[in-house]
Scaffold this motif. Structure first.
Motif, mmCIF file in Angstrom:
data_model
loop_
_atom_site.group_PDB
_atom_site.id
_atom_site.type_symbol
_atom_site.label_atom_id
_atom_site.label_comp_id
_atom_site.label_asym_id
_atom_site.label_seq_id
_atom_site.Cartn_x
_atom_site.Cartn_y
_atom_site.Cartn_z
ATOM 1 N N GLY A 101 0.829 -1.211 0.000
ATOM 2 C CA GLY A 101 0.000 0.000 0.000
ATOM 3 C C GLY A 101 0.860 1.257 0.000
ATOM 4 O O GLY A 101 1.639 1.475 0.942
ATOM 5 N N THR A 102 0.727 2.058 -1.005
ATOM 6 C CA THR A 102 1.568 3.268 -1.136
ATOM 7 C C THR A 102 0.911 4.487 -0.509
ATOM 8 O O THR A 102 -0.280 4.506 -0.206
ATOM 9 C CB THR A 102 1.858 3.538 -2.619
ATOM 10 O OG1 THR A 102 0.630 3.770 -3.284
ATOM 11 C CG2 THR A 102 2.565 2.362 -3.262
ATOM 12 N N GLU A 103 1.746 5.518 -0.326
ATOM 13 C CA GLU A 103 1.316 6.830 0.153
ATOM 14 C C GLU A 103 0.814 6.796 1.607
ATOM 15 O O GLU A 103 0.173 7.757 2.058
ATOM 16 C CB GLU A 103 0.199 7.404 -0.748
ATOM 17 C CG GLU A 103 0.498 7.371 -2.227
ATOM 18 C CD GLU A 103 1.777 8.117 -2.597
ATOM 19 O OE1 GLU A 103 2.111 9.087 -1.880
ATOM 20 O OE2 GLU A 103 2.409 7.729 -3.591
ATOM 21 N N VAL A 104 1.099 5.703 2.313
ATOM 22 C CA VAL A 104 0.735 5.660 3.740
ATOM 23 C C VAL A 104 1.991 5.861 4.573
ATOM 24 O O VAL A 104 2.097 6.808 5.366
ATOM 25 C CB VAL A 104 0.064 4.325 4.104
ATOM 26 C CG1 VAL A 104 -0.278 4.292 5.606
ATOM 27 C CG2 VAL A 104 -1.195 4.104 3.277
ATOM 28 N N PHE A 125 2.129 -6.734 -6.046
ATOM 29 C CA PHE A 125 1.311 -5.700 -6.676
ATOM 30 C C PHE A 125 1.217 -4.480 -5.751
ATOM 31 O O PHE A 125 1.377 -4.580 -4.537
ATOM 32 C CB PHE A 125 -0.079 -6.221 -7.053
ATOM 33 C CG PHE A 125 -0.880 -6.763 -5.910
ATOM 34 C CD1 PHE A 125 -1.579 -5.921 -5.045
ATOM 35 C CD2 PHE A 125 -0.964 -8.140 -5.692
ATOM 36 C CE1 PHE A 125 -2.337 -6.422 -4.006
ATOM 37 C CE2 PHE A 125 -1.720 -8.646 -4.652
ATOM 38 C CZ PHE A 125 -2.405 -7.798 -3.801
ATOM 39 N N GLU A 126 0.990 -3.343 -6.389
ATOM 40 C CA GLU A 126 0.894 -2.087 -5.655
ATOM 41 C C GLU A 126 -0.565 -1.728 -5.449
ATOM 42 O O GLU A 126 -1.393 -1.863 -6.376
ATOM 43 C CB GLU A 126 1.599 -0.968 -6.441
ATOM 44 C CG GLU A 126 1.927 0.252 -5.613
ATOM 45 C CD GLU A 126 2.879 1.173 -6.358
ATOM 46 O OE1 GLU A 126 4.081 1.169 -6.023
ATOM 47 O OE2 GLU A 126 2.412 1.870 -7.281
ATOM 48 N N VAL A 127 -0.901 -1.323 -4.213
ATOM 49 C CA VAL A 127 -2.270 -0.951 -3.862
ATOM 50 C C VAL A 127 -2.340 0.569 -3.778
ATOM 51 O O VAL A 127 -1.628 1.184 -2.963
ATOM 52 C CB VAL A 127 -2.691 -1.563 -2.517
ATOM 53 C CG1 VAL A 127 -4.147 -1.217 -2.202
ATOM 54 C CG2 VAL A 127 -2.470 -3.074 -2.518
ATOM 55 N N PRO A 128 -3.145 1.206 -4.625
ATOM 56 C CA PRO A 128 -3.221 2.673 -4.574
ATOM 57 C C PRO A 128 -3.805 3.171 -3.240
ATOM 58 O O PRO A 128 -4.539 2.453 -2.562
ATOM 59 C CB PRO A 128 -4.139 3.010 -5.757
ATOM 60 C CG PRO A 128 -4.913 1.775 -6.022
ATOM 61 C CD PRO A 128 -4.024 0.631 -5.666
ATOM 62 N N TYR A 129 -3.484 4.391 -2.896
ATOM 63 C CA TYR A 129 -3.886 4.975 -1.608
ATOM 64 C C TYR A 129 -5.409 4.987 -1.430
ATOM 65 O O TYR A 129 -5.917 4.796 -0.325
ATOM 66 C CB TYR A 129 -3.339 6.401 -1.503
ATOM 67 C CG TYR A 129 -3.701 7.103 -0.214
ATOM 68 C CD1 TYR A 129 -3.007 6.820 0.959
ATOM 69 C CD2 TYR A 129 -4.749 8.031 -0.176
ATOM 70 C CE1 TYR A 129 -3.340 7.455 2.145
ATOM 71 C CE2 TYR A 129 -5.091 8.649 1.005
ATOM 72 C CZ TYR A 129 -4.391 8.360 2.167
ATOM 73 O OH TYR A 129 -4.736 8.988 3.333
ATOM 74 N N ARG A 130 -6.144 5.139 -2.517
ATOM 75 C CA ARG A 130 -7.603 5.245 -2.442
ATOM 76 C C ARG A 130 -8.276 3.914 -2.087
ATOM 77 O O ARG A 130 -9.468 3.888 -1.746
ATOM 78 C CB ARG A 130 -8.166 5.745 -3.775
ATOM 79 C CG ARG A 130 -7.959 4.784 -4.929
ATOM 80 C CD ARG A 130 -8.598 5.263 -6.225
ATOM 81 N NE ARG A 130 -8.358 4.356 -7.342
ATOM 82 C CZ ARG A 130 -9.050 3.256 -7.560
ATOM 83 N NH1 ARG A 130 -10.051 2.925 -6.739
ATOM 84 N NH2 ARG A 130 -8.772 2.485 -8.597
#
Length: 542
Positions: A101-104, A125-130
């Motif tokens: 999870g990015t942007e956290v 895989f990358e999990v978007p912030y939303r």
């Protein structure tokens, strides 16, 4: 179908982006079934993970990307060594994929983590912030619930179809065919004789795999205990096929073995369907067993009627039940019927009757099975002896009284006396088979040896050994061959020249040996009575 890693990547509402290059993953890695989604930022979360889990993390364990030294407060270093060890532990735990999870905590996924996942083939895989982690977990839970509902619906539909199939005229065959269709694989039933009784589709399992299945099924039946086995059987040059074998019936009274080929449908729902089929098949076979017992009582009654000379009723009933009785000339066979083999022996004989359209009759008479077969069918005796390790007595061919009949064994009364006589011959041959240990004994072989050979039975052996003891002891002490010489002399009618030629010695040597035998035995062998008595003793000891 259970959700997979690819299923999650394909969901537009989740917006997940695969970071591991697909060519760096093992074949089918993205098709790994996902059994749950779990979030953790522990440096080692594996104690709380199971195979098939998707792990979601915000990367706290990798440190703050803005820190100069790349270390967290608890000392976890954000370097390649930590990332390699972290991914290795996830792989060893069977984790299906890792979501970051990015942007956290971090602005992006650490390069060292991407490199470690690429090197070790773990989908990342990358999990978007939303997208909250709970949304991914809820999606997995919903998909699993949908799959469970679909499998239960499939199982209910399959069980309903199989239950309806069981109501058809040949319910057991229809049931197995429906199971085969639902599972998309081969299904076979091996009966208590160790033969393939039914299969669907017909010829669906080739050699040598079919032979391996039959061999293992026979082994399970011989042990006589309820059991299941998994067998890897090679079919032709293809890769081995996984087959499951399950006994039918209770311990000590097995009714057969159900064999099922490999199938992706054999999950929990599929196994429930198979369990239902095992119950239906067991019930059907038990019902058949009850019918077999009733037919057995009928056969026994008809057999007694035939042996008593009243064949009219037997011919009518047999024609309606199984077909014509065997055509003359016929032989009678008699074999023992030990309790452990009665059911298997009955089933084998019923199969042979069906193959011959009835032109083989059998029935149980006290502790024996009595068979009436056509003359050319005498080879069945060898099959019974080898399959069940039983003694079998076989009569001479008989055509019946008054020149025989072209019809069935009864022949309108023509063969009744002949069958009764043949039954007596078969009983005498059975006694000889028990004594000698031979699997099959033919009455004609006994009759060729004459009446003395028939009288020289086991109960005369002790007397015979005592009679011949002076000769056998002398031979053992001095190395002579008085027993052999005496036997050869009697076989040649007491002719010294013929005996000498047969033994390759001089006639005076034979005279000398016979004279010595007379002295040791204390009897004059010039008379018929003494010779006959000595010959009977020689026959009795073999």
């Amino acid at each position: 179908m259970k959700p997979t890693v690819q299923t999650l990547l394909d969901r537009a509402d989740l917006g997940l982006g695969l970071l591991t290059p697909p060519d760096a993953l093992a074949p089918g890695a993205l098709e790994t079934p996902v059994v749950w989604a779990h979030s953790s930022d522990l440096p080692d979360p594996t104690p709380f993970l199971d195979a098939g889990h998707v792990l979601l993390t915000t990367g706290t364990q990798f440190g703050d990307a803005t820190a100069d030294d790349g270390a967290t407060a608890d000392g976890a270093s954000d370097d390649g060594a930590f990332a390699d060890g972290y991914v290795r532990r996830l792989r060893e735990a069977g984790v299906a994929a890792l979501g970051f999870g990015t942007e956290v905590i971090r602005a992006g996924t650490p390069d060292t983590l991407v490199a470690a996942c690429t090197a070790q083939g773990l989908p990342l895989f990358e999990v978007p912030y939303r997208v909250p982690f709970i949304a991914i977990a809820r999606t997995v839970a919903d998909l699993l619930a949908e799959d469970a509902y679909a499998r239960q619906a499939w199982a209910l539909a399959a069980q309903r179809a199989i239950s309806l199939a069981a109501l058809r005229p040949d319910g057991l065959s229809a049931t197995l065919a429906e199971l085969s269709r639902r599972l998309g694989t081969w299904v076979g039933l091996i009966d208590t004789t160790g033969s393939v009784d039914r299969e669907a589709p017909l010829g669906g399992l080739g050699q040598p795999a079919l032979g391996e299945v039959v061999g293992e099924a026979r082994s399970m039946l011989r042990r006589g205990q309820r059991a299941s086995r998994t067998l890897l059987a090679a079919e032709s040059t293809e890769a081995p096929q996984r087959l499951t074998l399950q006994t039918l019936g209770g311990g000590g009274a097995l009714r057969g073995v159900l064999a099922i080929g490999d199938s992706p449908e054999l999950d929990q729902a599929g196994r429930e369907v198979v369990t239902a089929v095992i119950a239906l098949a067991g019930l059907a076979l038990e019902q058949n067993r009850d019918l077999d017992r009733a037919r057995g009582h009928l056969r026994s009654g008809l057999l007694r009627s035939i042996l008593a000379g009243d064949t009219a009723l037997a011919e009518r009933v047999a024609a309606e039940m199984w077909g014509e009785l065997p055509h003359a000339p016929v032989r009678v066979m008699v074999t023992d019927a030990p309790l452990a083999h009665v059911d298997r022996l009955t089933e084998l004989l019923e199969l042979r009757v069906e193959e011959r359209n009835g032109r083989l009759f059998f029935g149980r008479d006290d502790e024996q099975f009595v068979l009436v077969v056509e003359q050319h069918d005498a080879g069945l005796a060898d099959e019974l002896a080898s399959e069940f390790e039983l003694p079998v007595g076989v009569s001479d061919p008989v055509a019946g009284d008054g020149g025989g009949s072209s019809g069935g064994a009864g022949g309108g009364g023509g063969a009744t006396g002949g069958i009764a006589l043949a039954h007596e011959q078969a009983m005498r041959a059975l006694e000889r088979a028990r004594e000698t240990g031979a699997g099959v004994s033919y009455f004609e072989e006994i009759s060729r040896q004459g009446v003395l050979a028939f009288l020289a039975r086991t109960d005369a052996r002790a007397v015979a050994l005592a009679t011949l003891a002076p000769l056998t002891e002398h031979d053992a002490t001095t190395g002579t061959t008085l027993v052999t010489t005496t036997r050869t002399w009697l076989e040649h009618g007491g002719q010294f020249d013929a005996t000498a030629q047969a033994l390759g010695v001089h006639r005076h040597t034979v005279r000398s040996r016979i004279a010595l035998a007379e002295r040791l035995l204390g009897r004059d062998l010039s008379g018929f009575h003494a010779r006959a008595d000595l010959w009977a003793a020689l026959l009795a000891v073999g």
